[in-house]
Every structure is written in C-alpha cells, then in structure tokens.
Design a protein around this motif. Sequence first.
Motif, PDB file in Angstrom:
ATOM      1  N   ILE A   1       0.820  -1.204   0.000  1.00 34.50           N
ATOM      2  CA  ILE A   1       0.000   0.000   0.000  1.00 34.50           C
ATOM      3  C   ILE A   1       0.857   1.258   0.000  1.00 34.50           C
ATOM      4  O   ILE A   1       2.045   1.223   0.302  1.00 34.50           O
ATOM      5  CB  ILE A   1      -0.972   0.036   1.203  1.00 34.50           C
ATOM      6  N   LEU A   2       0.205   2.350  -0.324  1.00 27.70           N
ATOM      7  CA  LEU A   2       0.850   3.653  -0.370  1.00 27.70           C
ATOM      8  C   LEU A   2       0.905   4.257   1.031  1.00 27.70           C
ATOM      9  O   LEU A   2       0.264   3.752   1.958  1.00 27.70           O
ATOM     10  CB  LEU A   2       0.080   4.570  -1.315  1.00 27.70           C
ATOM     11  N   PRO A   3       1.630   5.361   1.201  1.00 28.48           N
ATOM     12  CA  PRO A   3       1.676   6.022   2.509  1.00 28.48           C
ATOM     13  C   PRO A   3       0.302   6.501   2.938  1.00 28.48           C
ATOM     14  O   PRO A   3      -0.625   6.625   2.146  1.00 28.48           O
ATOM     15  CB  PRO A   3       2.624   7.203   2.276  1.00 28.48           C
ATOM     16  N   SER A   4       0.192   6.808   4.216  1.00 30.30           N
ATOM     17  CA  SER A   4      -1.046   7.309   4.797  1.00 30.30           C
ATOM     18  C   SER A   4      -1.487   8.597   4.114  1.00 30.30           C
ATOM     19  O   SER A   4      -0.686   9.347   3.556  1.00 30.30           O
ATOM     20  CB  SER A   4      -0.837   7.569   6.289  1.00 30.30           C
ATOM     21  N   GLU A   5      -2.786   8.862   4.157  1.00 31.09           N
ATOM     22  CA  GLU A   5      -3.343  10.115   3.642  1.00 31.09           C
ATOM     23  C   GLU A   5      -3.026  11.289   4.565  1.00 31.09           C
ATOM     24  O   GLU A   5      -3.315  12.434   4.228  1.00 31.09           O
ATOM     25  CB  GLU A   5      -4.855   9.969   3.470  1.00 31.09           C
ATOM     26  N   TYR A   6      -2.450  10.998   5.721  1.00 33.05           N
ATOM     27  CA  TYR A   6      -2.060  12.036   6.673  1.00 33.05           C
ATOM     28  C   TYR A   6      -0.542  12.119   6.694  1.00 33.05           C
ATOM     29  O   TYR A   6       0.130  11.113   6.909  1.00 33.05           O
ATOM     30  CB  TYR A   6      -2.595  11.716   8.069  1.00 33.05           C
ATOM     31  N   SER A   7      -0.017  13.308   6.503  1.00 34.77           N
ATOM     32  CA  SER A   7       1.429  13.453   6.364  1.00 34.77           C
ATOM     33  C   SER A   7       2.190  13.056   7.624  1.00 34.77           C
ATOM     34  O   SER A   7       3.380  12.776   7.566  1.00 34.77           O
ATOM     35  CB  SER A   7       1.776  14.908   6.004  1.00 34.77           C
ATOM     36  N   GLY A   8       1.523  13.034   8.756  1.00 35.51           N
ATOM     37  CA  GLY A   8       2.207  12.685   9.992  1.00 35.51           C
ATOM     38  C   GLY A   8       2.380  11.199  10.205  1.00 35.51           C
ATOM     39  O   GLY A   8       3.023  10.765  11.143  1.00 35.51           O
TER      40      GLY A   8
ATOM     41  N   LYS B   1      -7.418  18.692  14.010  1.00 36.62           N
ATOM     42  CA  LYS B   1      -6.751  18.334  12.766  1.00 36.62           C
ATOM     43  C   LYS B   1      -7.799  17.903  11.759  1.00 36.62           C
ATOM     44  O   LYS B   1      -8.631  17.039  12.051  1.00 36.62           O
ATOM     45  CB  LYS B   1      -5.742  17.209  13.000  1.00 36.62           C
ATOM     46  N   LEU B   2      -7.763  18.502  10.574  1.00 35.65           N
ATOM     47  CA  LEU B   2      -8.748  18.163   9.563  1.00 35.65           C
ATOM     48  C   LEU B   2      -8.574  16.726   9.090  1.00 35.65           C
ATOM     49  O   LEU B   2      -7.452  16.219   8.987  1.00 35.65           O
ATOM     50  CB  LEU B   2      -8.617  19.101   8.361  1.00 35.65           C
ATOM     51  N   PRO B   3      -9.684  16.051   8.782  1.00 37.17           N
ATOM     52  CA  PRO B   3      -9.569  14.715   8.185  1.00 37.17           C
ATOM     53  C   PRO B   3      -9.007  14.830   6.779  1.00 37.17           C
ATOM     54  O   PRO B   3      -9.025  15.904   6.168  1.00 37.17           O
ATOM     55  CB  PRO B   3     -11.026  14.219   8.170  1.00 37.17           C
ATOM     56  N   SER B   4      -8.505  13.734   6.253  1.00 35.87           N
ATOM     57  CA  SER B   4      -8.078  13.738   4.861  1.00 35.87           C
ATOM     58  C   SER B   4      -9.300  13.995   3.985  1.00 35.87           C
ATOM     59  O   SER B   4     -10.450  13.826   4.411  1.00 35.87           O
ATOM     60  CB  SER B   4      -7.436  12.398   4.484  1.00 35.87           C
ATOM     61  N   CYS B   5      -9.052  14.372   2.743  1.00 34.69           N
ATOM     62  CA  CYS B   5     -10.161  14.658   1.837  1.00 34.69           C
ATOM     63  C   CYS B   5     -11.071  13.439   1.694  1.00 34.69           C
ATOM     64  O   CYS B   5     -12.301  13.552   1.762  1.00 34.69           O
ATOM     65  CB  CYS B   5      -9.603  15.095   0.474  1.00 34.69           C
ATOM     66  N   ARG B   6     -10.484  12.260   1.522  1.00 35.53           N
ATOM     67  CA  ARG B   6     -11.298  11.057   1.320  1.00 35.53           C
ATOM     68  C   ARG B   6     -11.982  10.608   2.609  1.00 35.53           C
ATOM     69  O   ARG B   6     -13.096  10.091   2.566  1.00 35.53           O
ATOM     70  CB  ARG B   6     -10.447   9.935   0.726  1.00 35.53           C
TER      71      ARG B   6
ATOM     72  N   PRO C   1     -27.534  11.657   3.296  1.00 30.14           N
ATOM     73  CA  PRO C   1     -27.949  10.607   2.361  1.00 30.14           C
ATOM     74  C   PRO C   1     -27.951  11.043   0.902  1.00 30.14           C
ATOM     75  O   PRO C   1     -27.656  10.235   0.010  1.00 30.14           O
ATOM     76  CB  PRO C   1     -29.369  10.261   2.841  1.00 30.14           C
ATOM     77  N   ASP C   2     -28.258  12.319   0.623  1.00 31.66           N
ATOM     78  CA  ASP C   2     -28.338  12.725  -0.783  1.00 31.66           C
ATOM     79  C   ASP C   2     -26.970  12.818  -1.448  1.00 31.66           C
ATOM     80  O   ASP C   2     -26.869  13.069  -2.650  1.00 31.66           O
ATOM     81  CB  ASP C   2     -29.111  14.039  -0.952  1.00 31.66           C
ATOM     82  N   MET C   3     -25.880  12.603  -0.676  1.00 33.69           N
ATOM     83  CA  MET C   3     -24.545  12.587  -1.267  1.00 33.69           C
ATOM     84  C   MET C   3     -24.174  11.195  -1.777  1.00 33.69           C
ATOM     85  O   MET C   3     -23.199  11.043  -2.511  1.00 33.69           O
ATOM     86  CB  MET C   3     -23.502  13.052  -0.245  1.00 33.69           C
ATOM     87  N   ASN C   4     -24.927  10.175  -1.393  1.00 35.85           N
ATOM     88  CA  ASN C   4     -24.652   8.832  -1.880  1.00 35.85           C
ATOM     89  C   ASN C   4     -24.907   8.769  -3.383  1.00 35.85           C
ATOM     90  O   ASN C   4     -25.884   9.326  -3.885  1.00 35.85           O
ATOM     91  CB  ASN C   4     -25.538   7.810  -1.157  1.00 35.85           C
ATOM     92  N   GLY C   5     -24.036   8.081  -4.085  1.00 34.45           N
ATOM     93  CA  GLY C   5     -24.130   8.022  -5.534  1.00 34.45           C
ATOM     94  C   GLY C   5     -23.301   9.099  -6.214  1.00 34.45           C
ATOM     95  O   GLY C   5     -23.116   9.055  -7.432  1.00 34.45           O
ATOM     96  N   CYS C   6     -22.822  10.066  -5.440  1.00 35.79           N
ATOM     97  CA  CYS C   6     -21.948  11.121  -5.986  1.00 35.79           C
ATOM     98  C   CYS C   6     -20.496  10.684  -5.852  1.00 35.79           C
ATOM     99  O   CYS C   6     -20.164   9.785  -5.070  1.00 35.79           O
ATOM    100  CB  CYS C   6     -22.165  12.436  -5.239  1.00 35.79           C
ATOM    101  N   ASN C   7     -19.627  11.317  -6.597  1.00 31.70           N
ATOM    102  CA  ASN C   7     -18.200  11.049  -6.528  1.00 31.70           C
ATOM    103  C   ASN C   7     -17.471  12.197  -5.860  1.00 31.70           C
ATOM    104  O   ASN C   7     -17.931  13.343  -5.885  1.00 31.70           O
ATOM    105  CB  ASN C   7     -17.626  10.802  -7.924  1.00 31.70           C
ATOM    106  N   ILE C   8     -16.318  11.899  -5.305  1.00 33.15           N
ATOM    107  CA  ILE C   8     -15.588  12.866  -4.493  1.00 33.15           C
ATOM    108  C   ILE C   8     -15.221  14.132  -5.263  1.00 33.15           C
ATOM    109  O   ILE C   8     -15.164  15.217  -4.697  1.00 33.15           O
ATOM    110  CB  ILE C   8     -14.320  12.203  -3.907  1.00 33.15           C
ATOM    111  N   ASN C   9     -15.008  13.996  -6.583  1.00 36.02           N
ATOM    112  CA  ASN C   9     -14.587  15.155  -7.373  1.00 36.02           C
ATOM    113  C   ASN C   9     -15.705  15.750  -8.217  1.00 36.02           C
ATOM    114  O   ASN C   9     -15.444  16.539  -9.126  1.00 36.02           O
ATOM    115  CB  ASN C   9     -13.408  14.768  -8.278  1.00 36.02           C
TER     116      ASN C   9
END
Length: 261
Positions: free
Chosen positions: A67-74, A174-179, A190-198
């Motif tokens: 796997i890749l590094p964590s989504e959090y730089s720390g 500390k803010l969560p990662s974008c994902r 609920p109305d965000m289900n079916g949408c994509n992050i971008n």
Amino acid sequence: MSDSFSTPEGWFRTQHKDIYLLDRAKNLGRHPRDRAFDVLESDHFDIQDELLAWFAENLPAVTIKIILPSEYSGILLGADAIVADLDETSLITFCDAWKNSDAGWMVVERLSYEQWLSRIQSCRLVSAPMERLTWWSRMLSSTKVVTYSNQQQPVRWWDTPNGVRLISAAHNRKLPSCRDAWWLLQQLVPDMNGCNINDYPHGIFFPQSIGQSHHIGFDWVDDEIELWSGEQYQKDIVSMNGLLESLGVEKCDSIESTIGD
C-alpha cells in the motif's frame, strides 16, 4: 462511491478491520526518506515476492497488500509498505515462520480500525452559514465565557447543488483527509450517496487568527477527469460569494486562495 484500500485509511473505509504492518528487522528505526532508495537494491523486489509467495502458499485466506503512505502526512509508512489482515492464529504462524529467516520479516505495528473510526467520527457536519466571530467574541470564547454551536472553525467544504457542505476538524482540531471527510459526509448526508468525491468544487478553510488572514484552499483534481476548475471557480462571483457566506466570511476579509492537495 467506489473506494480503494491502497492507503491505510482506504483499508479502514472498505475493510473495517485492523491491519498489521510488516517489515524487515533491518529497517527498524530507519527514516522513510532513507528507505526510499531501497528499491534500487537488486534483491528488493525478490525479497518482497518471496514474502507474497509464502502467504499464498501458507496463509491463502489472509489479505496481504503493498500500500501507499497514509493520507495524513504525519503517518508515513514508506514508499511501498506491506500490510496483512492477520488474526491471532495467522499472526502466530507468520511470526514462527519468519523469526529465524534471512529476510527477517516481522510485525512492526498494528494499525487500529477502531482508533481511526473514533478520530473520524469525532468530526461532524457543520451547518452553513458558520457564525462569524468578532475579535472580542473570539477572545471570550477562547476562555469559554461565550460559546457558539456553529462558530468559525477549520473545515473541509464541498459546494454542491444542495448547498455548501462542511465537515469539521477532529477533536484535536486536525482536519480529516479529503477522502475520510468525503466518506463521513456520505454517512451523514444521504443525498450525497451516488456522488463522486470530485463531482463538486471542494477544499479546506482555516479561519482568521490574530494578525492573519482567512485561508481557503482548493483540492487538486487530475486534469484528465476534472469536472470543475478551482481557478475558474474563484472568478465566479456568485459561487465565491455563496462559499464565503457559508464559511461566515465577509467580502472585506482578506483571503488567501491556493490550488493544492
């Protein structure tokens, strides 16, 4: 939205269980920056392949993944960390098999799903518009004399057709990662289900501190799949005024905007 477990957080969002970080004993204490050069060693991938082959033969039910590094730089796991979802029995089998091997593979850390979930669930959906604090109410609120349930605070934001959605920082501010923020937003709205992050413009907001300006950042989107442009969004007076209002920022406030990850 489909998700990938190519990062530790992606694993937690999709698999909902702990994972173990595997590494060679010789790497203990080495900085990830120094280990990045390991891929240049002639036997680097041969040693990894030997481990993967051993799991396929001896513990085929265990998921093992690079796997890749964590989504959090720390939290850095290195350029190509190896993790496995071991249980108590398979953990013993693995440790017994490799403790005296020349490769020296071992478990170096257990990454906890429950700890991740607790941190992300401490974030919350914030109502828009956020309360704009004056300098004197900010000073009072810092001493807990005055409090607001919806005061300005660091947030991740998405500008959707149904309004600007805001996700707060975790309990440690500390803010969560974008994902991670997107995953939580879909649980809470609920109305965000079916949408994509971008699908919609999104980014981060840090409110003004004494002697500083507000900071609005726009998350980077790959040019090949970009559905919106942060640069064009900033030029759209209607959209920007709506975002500023939702964040509790007046037009006269100084704002720094950046396009970035």
